[in-house]
Design a protein around this motif. Sequence first.
Motif, PDB file in Angstrom:
ATOM      1  N   GLY A   1     -30.775  16.056 -24.778  1.00 49.26           N
ATOM      2  CA  GLY A   1     -29.975  17.142 -25.317  1.00 49.26           C
ATOM      3  C   GLY A   1     -28.587  16.702 -25.735  1.00 49.26           C
ATOM      4  O   GLY A   1     -27.783  17.509 -26.176  1.00 49.26           O
ATOM      5  N   ALA A   2     -28.292  15.430 -25.582  1.00 47.96           N
ATOM      6  CA  ALA A   2     -26.980  14.906 -25.953  1.00 47.96           C
ATOM      7  C   ALA A   2     -27.045  14.271 -27.337  1.00 47.96           C
ATOM      8  O   ALA A   2     -28.040  13.687 -27.712  1.00 47.96           O
ATOM      9  N   VAL A   3     -25.948  14.386 -28.057  1.00 52.07           N
ATOM     10  CA  VAL A   3     -25.865  13.733 -29.355  1.00 52.07           C
ATOM     11  C   VAL A   3     -25.651  12.239 -29.136  1.00 52.07           C
ATOM     12  O   VAL A   3     -25.218  11.814 -28.071  1.00 52.07           O
ATOM     13  N   SER A   4     -25.930  11.464 -30.176  1.00 53.04           N
ATOM     14  CA  SER A   4     -25.742  10.027 -30.050  1.00 53.04           C
ATOM     15  C   SER A   4     -25.340   9.450 -31.400  1.00 53.04           C
ATOM     16  O   SER A   4     -25.289  10.163 -32.400  1.00 53.04           O
ATOM     17  N   GLY A   5     -25.046   8.179 -31.396  1.00 47.85           N
ATOM     18  CA  GLY A   5     -24.748   7.464 -32.626  1.00 47.85           C
ATOM     19  C   GLY A   5     -23.537   7.987 -33.362  1.00 47.85           C
ATOM     20  O   GLY A   5     -22.516   8.336 -32.773  1.00 47.85           O
ATOM     21  N   GLY A   6     -23.693   8.062 -34.682  1.00 52.61           N
ATOM     22  CA  GLY A   6     -22.593   8.479 -35.544  1.00 52.61           C
ATOM     23  C   GLY A   6     -22.134   9.904 -35.302  1.00 52.61           C
ATOM     24  O   GLY A   6     -20.937  10.199 -35.395  1.00 52.61           O
ATOM     25  N   VAL A   7     -23.060  10.789 -34.948  1.00 55.23           N
ATOM     26  CA  VAL A   7     -22.684  12.187 -34.679  1.00 55.23           C
ATOM     27  C   VAL A   7     -21.780  12.255 -33.459  1.00 55.23           C
ATOM     28  O   VAL A   7     -20.774  12.972 -33.448  1.00 55.23           O
ATOM     29  N   ARG A   8     -22.115  11.495 -32.442  1.00 54.32           N
ATOM     30  CA  ARG A   8     -21.280  11.461 -31.230  1.00 54.32           C
ATOM     31  C   ARG A   8     -19.882  10.940 -31.559  1.00 54.32           C
ATOM     32  O   ARG A   8     -18.874  11.487 -31.109  1.00 54.32           O
ATOM     33  N   ALA A   9     -19.829   9.901 -32.370  1.00 59.61           N
ATOM     34  CA  ALA A   9     -18.534   9.335 -32.766  1.00 59.61           C
ATOM     35  C   ALA A   9     -17.702  10.360 -33.533  1.00 59.61           C
ATOM     36  O   ALA A   9     -16.499  10.493 -33.298  1.00 59.61           O
ATOM     37  N   VAL A  10     -18.337  11.093 -34.437  1.00 56.76           N
ATOM     38  CA  VAL A  10     -17.617  12.116 -35.205  1.00 56.76           C
ATOM     39  C   VAL A  10     -17.093  13.216 -34.272  1.00 56.76           C
ATOM     40  O   VAL A  10     -15.943  13.646 -34.397  1.00 56.76           O
ATOM     41  N   LEU A  11     -17.904  13.661 -33.328  1.00 60.48           N
ATOM     42  CA  LEU A  11     -17.464  14.701 -32.398  1.00 60.48           C
ATOM     43  C   LEU A  11     -16.297  14.230 -31.532  1.00 60.48           C
ATOM     44  O   LEU A  11     -15.359  14.992 -31.266  1.00 60.48           O
ATOM     45  N   ARG A  12     -16.326  12.976 -31.133  1.00 55.46           N
ATOM     46  CA  ARG A  12     -15.219  12.440 -30.340  1.00 55.46           C
ATOM     47  C   ARG A  12     -13.960  12.290 -31.196  1.00 55.46           C
ATOM     48  O   ARG A  12     -12.848  12.568 -30.725  1.00 55.46           O
ATOM     49  N   LEU A  13     -14.122  11.892 -32.469  1.00 56.76           N
ATOM     50  CA  LEU A  13     -12.968  11.810 -33.370  1.00 56.76           C
ATOM     51  C   LEU A  13     -12.391  13.193 -33.650  1.00 56.76           C
ATOM     52  O   LEU A  13     -11.174  13.354 -33.772  1.00 56.76           O
ATOM     53  N   GLU A  14     -13.268  14.195 -33.770  1.00 58.93           N
ATOM     54  CA  GLU A  14     -12.780  15.571 -33.922  1.00 58.93           C
ATOM     55  C   GLU A  14     -11.951  15.977 -32.707  1.00 58.93           C
ATOM     56  O   GLU A  14     -10.911  16.630 -32.858  1.00 58.93           O
ATOM     57  N   GLY A  15     -12.403  15.596 -31.534  1.00 56.92           N
ATOM     58  CA  GLY A  15     -11.640  15.885 -30.323  1.00 56.92           C
ATOM     59  C   GLY A  15     -10.276  15.230 -30.355  1.00 56.92           C
ATOM     60  O   GLY A  15      -9.261  15.850 -30.020  1.00 56.92           O
ATOM     61  N   LEU A  16     -10.239  13.976 -30.777  1.00 57.68           N
ATOM     62  CA  LEU A  16      -8.968  13.268 -30.884  1.00 57.68           C
ATOM     63  C   LEU A  16      -8.049  13.951 -31.893  1.00 57.68           C
ATOM     64  O   LEU A  16      -6.849  14.125 -31.640  1.00 57.68           O
ATOM     65  N   ALA A  17      -8.610  14.360 -33.024  1.00 53.49           N
ATOM     66  CA  ALA A  17      -7.817  15.058 -34.046  1.00 53.49           C
ATOM     67  C   ALA A  17      -7.271  16.379 -33.507  1.00 53.49           C
ATOM     68  O   ALA A  17      -6.121  16.739 -33.772  1.00 53.49           O
ATOM     69  N   LEU A  18      -8.089  17.087 -32.738  1.00 51.31           N
ATOM     70  CA  LEU A  18      -7.632  18.353 -32.149  1.00 51.31           C
ATOM     71  C   LEU A  18      -6.511  18.108 -31.152  1.00 51.31           C
ATOM     72  O   LEU A  18      -5.494  18.813 -31.165  1.00 51.31           O
ATOM     73  N   PHE A  19      -6.670  17.105 -30.304  1.00 55.42           N
ATOM     74  CA  PHE A  19      -5.631  16.774 -29.332  1.00 55.42           C
ATOM     75  C   PHE A  19      -4.315  16.420 -30.030  1.00 55.42           C
ATOM     76  O   PHE A  19      -3.260  16.971 -29.713  1.00 55.42           O
TER      77      PHE A  19
END
Length: 135
Positions: free
Chosen positions: A11-29
Amino acid sequence: MTDIAGADTSGAVSGGVRAVLRLEGLALFIGMTLLYYIWDGDWWIYAILFFVPDLSFAAYLSGPRFGAMIYNAAHSYLAPMAIMTTGFATASPLILSIAMIWLAHIGFDRALGYGLKYETGFSFTHLGRIGKSAN
Protein backbone atom coordinates in the motif's frame (compact mmCIF):
# COMPACT_ATOMS: atom_id res chain seq x y z
CA MET A 1 -3.75 -7.57 -18.34
CA THR A 2 -0.32 -7.57 -16.68
CA ASP A 3 0.29 -5.55 -13.52
CA ILE A 4 3.32 -3.43 -14.40
CA ALA A 5 3.46 -1.87 -10.94
CA GLY A 6 4.99 -5.03 -9.51
CA ALA A 7 3.97 -7.38 -6.76
CA ASP A 8 4.32 -4.92 -3.86
CA THR A 9 1.06 -5.07 -1.92
CA SER A 10 2.16 -2.94 1.03
CA GLY A 11 0.00 0.00 0.00
CA ALA A 12 3.04 2.27 -0.02
CA VAL A 13 4.22 4.25 -3.00
CA SER A 14 7.68 3.61 -4.35
CA GLY A 15 10.20 4.78 -6.90
CA GLY A 16 9.70 8.09 -8.63
CA VAL A 17 6.26 8.69 -7.11
CA ARG A 18 7.71 8.39 -3.62
CA ALA A 19 10.48 10.82 -4.52
CA VAL A 20 7.96 13.33 -5.88
CA LEU A 21 5.82 13.09 -2.73
CA ARG A 22 8.87 13.64 -0.53
CA LEU A 23 9.94 16.63 -2.68
CA GLU A 24 6.42 18.04 -2.35
CA GLY A 25 6.82 17.73 1.40
CA LEU A 26 10.11 19.58 1.27
CA ALA A 27 8.54 22.31 -0.88
CA LEU A 28 5.66 22.64 1.60
CA PHE A 29 8.05 22.88 4.55
CA ILE A 30 10.24 25.50 2.86
CA GLY A 31 7.26 27.41 1.48
CA MET A 32 5.36 27.62 4.76
CA THR A 33 8.50 28.48 6.72
CA LEU A 34 9.38 31.20 4.20
CA LEU A 35 5.82 32.52 4.29
CA TYR A 36 5.97 32.57 8.10
CA TYR A 37 9.23 34.54 7.87
CA ILE A 38 7.72 37.01 5.37
CA TRP A 39 4.62 37.19 7.57
CA ASP A 40 7.04 38.29 10.33
CA GLY A 41 5.90 35.57 12.69
CA ASP A 42 7.44 35.10 16.10
CA TRP A 43 10.03 32.33 15.94
CA TRP A 44 9.48 31.26 19.53
CA ILE A 45 5.86 30.46 18.60
CA TYR A 46 7.11 28.55 15.56
CA ALA A 47 9.54 26.55 17.71
CA ILE A 48 6.89 25.73 20.32
CA LEU A 49 4.13 24.77 17.89
CA PHE A 50 6.22 22.97 15.26
CA PHE A 51 6.22 19.63 17.05
CA VAL A 52 2.72 19.84 18.57
CA PRO A 53 1.26 17.49 15.90
CA ASP A 54 3.68 14.82 17.13
CA LEU A 55 1.79 14.66 20.42
CA SER A 56 -0.57 12.46 18.42
CA PHE A 57 2.01 9.67 18.93
CA ALA A 58 0.49 9.21 22.38
CA ALA A 59 -2.66 7.78 20.77
CA TYR A 60 -0.65 4.66 19.95
CA LEU A 61 -0.82 3.81 23.65
CA SER A 62 -4.44 2.82 22.92
CA GLY A 63 -3.43 0.55 20.05
CA PRO A 64 -2.35 0.81 16.43
CA ARG A 65 -5.82 1.38 14.97
CA PHE A 66 -6.67 4.33 17.22
CA GLY A 67 -3.09 5.59 17.02
CA ALA A 68 -3.13 5.63 13.23
CA MET A 69 -6.48 7.42 13.17
CA ILE A 70 -5.33 10.20 15.52
CA TYR A 71 -1.86 10.47 13.97
CA ASN A 72 -3.36 10.74 10.47
CA ALA A 73 -5.84 13.37 11.62
CA ALA A 74 -2.93 15.45 12.94
CA HIS A 75 -0.77 14.83 9.86
CA SER A 76 -3.16 15.28 6.96
CA TYR A 77 -3.65 18.56 5.14
CA LEU A 78 -7.38 18.77 5.90
CA ALA A 79 -7.41 20.53 9.28
CA PRO A 80 -4.56 23.01 8.68
CA MET A 81 -6.01 23.98 5.29
CA ALA A 82 -9.42 24.58 6.90
CA ILE A 83 -7.71 26.65 9.58
CA MET A 84 -5.78 28.60 6.94
CA THR A 85 -8.98 29.30 5.03
CA THR A 86 -10.60 30.49 8.26
CA GLY A 87 -7.56 32.64 8.98
CA PHE A 88 -7.83 34.34 5.59
CA ALA A 89 -11.61 34.76 5.94
CA THR A 90 -11.29 36.35 9.37
CA ALA A 91 -7.99 38.15 8.67
CA SER A 92 -6.56 36.54 11.81
CA PRO A 93 -2.74 36.55 11.95
CA LEU A 94 -2.69 34.04 14.82
CA ILE A 95 -4.88 31.52 13.00
CA LEU A 96 -2.83 31.91 9.81
CA SER A 97 0.40 31.45 11.78
CA ILE A 98 -0.87 28.24 13.37
CA ALA A 99 -1.88 26.90 9.95
CA MET A 100 1.51 27.77 8.41
CA ILE A 101 3.41 26.09 11.24
CA TRP A 102 1.19 23.00 11.10
CA LEU A 103 1.62 22.69 7.33
CA ALA A 104 5.38 23.22 7.67
CA HIS A 105 5.47 20.34 10.17
CA ILE A 106 3.56 18.03 7.83
CA GLY A 107 5.86 18.97 4.95
CA PHE A 108 8.94 18.33 7.10
CA ASP A 109 7.65 14.89 8.08
CA ARG A 110 6.79 13.97 4.50
CA ALA A 111 10.20 15.15 3.26
CA LEU A 112 11.80 12.78 5.79
CA GLY A 113 9.60 9.93 4.62
CA TYR A 114 7.13 9.90 7.52
CA GLY A 115 3.84 9.35 5.81
CA LEU A 116 0.30 8.71 6.91
CA LYS A 117 0.05 5.56 9.00
CA TYR A 118 -1.69 2.27 8.33
CA GLU A 119 -3.49 0.40 11.11
CA THR A 120 -0.92 -2.40 10.92
CA GLY A 121 1.55 -0.37 12.99
CA PHE A 122 3.42 2.89 13.34
CA SER A 123 6.20 1.92 10.93
CA PHE A 124 3.80 1.22 8.03
CA THR A 125 3.17 4.45 6.08
CA HIS A 126 1.93 5.48 2.68
CA LEU A 127 5.50 6.50 1.87
CA GLY A 128 6.94 3.11 2.84
CA ARG A 129 8.19 1.50 6.02
CA ILE A 130 10.10 3.61 8.50
CA GLY A 131 12.38 2.79 11.40
CA LYS A 132 14.72 -0.15 11.92
CA SER A 133 12.17 -2.53 10.40
CA ALA A 134 12.29 -0.64 7.08
CA ASN A 135 15.40 -2.44 5.87
